[in-house]
Design an enzyme around this catalytic site. Sequence first.
Site, PDB file in Angstrom:
ATOM      1  N   SER A   1      -2.554  15.134   2.467  1.00 45.61           N
ATOM      2  CA  SER A   1      -1.443  14.521   1.757  1.00 45.61           C
ATOM      3  C   SER A   1      -0.967  13.377   2.644  1.00 45.61           C
ATOM      4  O   SER A   1      -0.693  13.578   3.832  1.00 45.61           O
ATOM      5  CB  SER A   1      -0.322  15.541   1.534  1.00 45.61           C
ATOM      6  N   GLU A   2      -0.870  12.171   2.069  1.00 42.96           N
ATOM      7  CA  GLU A   2      -0.739  10.990   2.932  1.00 42.96           C
ATOM      8  C   GLU A   2       0.609  10.853   3.624  1.00 42.96           C
ATOM      9  O   GLU A   2       0.778   9.989   4.470  1.00 42.96           O
ATOM     10  CB  GLU A   2      -1.114   9.717   2.164  1.00 42.96           C
TER      11      GLU A   2
END
Lengths: 233, 219
Positions: B45-46
């Site tokens: 998840s960035e």
Amino acid sequence: MINKTVKNAEEAIKDIQDGMTLMVGGFGLCGIPENCINALVKQGTKNLICISNNAGVDDFGLGLLLQTRQIKKMISSYVGENAEFERQMLSGELEVELVPQGTLATRCMMAGYGIPFFPTPAGVGTEVANGKQVINWKGRDYLMEEAFEADFAIVKAWKGDTAGNLIFRSTARNFNQPMSLGGKITIAEVEELVEIGELPADQIHTPGIYVHRIFQGENYEKRIEQRTVIKRS
Amino acid sequence: MLDKTGIAKRIAKEVKDGTYVNLGIGIPTLVANYIPQGFNVVLQSENGILGMGPFPYEGEEDADLINAGKQTVTLLKGASIFDSALSFGMIRAQKVDLTILGAMEVSEHGDIANWKIPGKMVKGMGGAMDLVASAKNIIVAMQHVNKAGESKLLPKCELPLTGIRCVKKIVTELAVLDIVEGGGFRLLERAPGVSVEQIKNATAGRLIVEGEVPEMKID
């Protein structure tokens, strides 16, 4: 060790002046410097340029500074979820510069690494490339992106010591860490301020050399933007 | 024709064991539910997670632990957390094996538009421009046609671009297609009950049909 402590948010931000550029940490509402934002609302500083991944929601985070019209320009990657923001943007009251998220984070970090610009493929061939230098390196195009120059970086950490060493908690680390490196003056508000020697030296995320002012914040609301849960059966 | 779940199920078949995967918001998020049991797939998840787990049980949510969609999540054993600059460092350095994201339009050359509708919607690109510019492999989950019945698989994107020549494969409610060198959507599979003719009619860009096109298999 050099003592970086200040009494509270009001003291920490008192010399932030109209028209200055601020980096403001957090991702969505996660890890935002709540105390400093509230103090800025109280102080009434105007025409701010805010570098922040998002713009808060209508009644929390940077949304509070938008409501009071204290922000002249936002530099962000994603600005949905905020009706007042949209209204000010569409009416032209608020300038908005949209920057790809990785470019935004790196431009904050670079300010603390002494790197003036960096090449990135993000945005090549899109309107983000307008007006930017494109260089071709080993057959591939890159946009040259500059380090941000911010008068202040305002971040929130979990723990900090009086020397300004910071440890972030969970995903509240997000933009807080790169921004903590990037301000000409970095202000850190922490949930727990401890004496030097209490934080293990090899677990510090941001070394105190980058942090100029630190204080223990109070009354953290830590609002959740999207509460997604599994019901127990 | 597939529903959103069907698209997610079909895309899940593209996910390989032992890989790092970034899932965008919307249909791509659903893909996590259909990755075969026993596969070791690490979700990135960035905002700074490797090893993202499911939503927490009620009462166990933590405001400091969210995903890129700002939803409360959990961590799996062996997860790690890092800052936003490092997160996009690993994306730029192509450490992430597969990116799955949504699109408003894709061109026959693999250009993608998914962040802005001039005059209507300007929310920002978030991490999408960084992801599409650097991903080794990009699969797009999208509707083949918009609500007005117009094709979203075009000769050239009309909306502002997110990235150029980057999309490798597309899964829609009608078909699975890949982008070929020199331009064109090659039809790989048809959704159950959908004819090649229907797909032709829904594709404004150059559609390449080679021989018999099999019907896709989803459970």
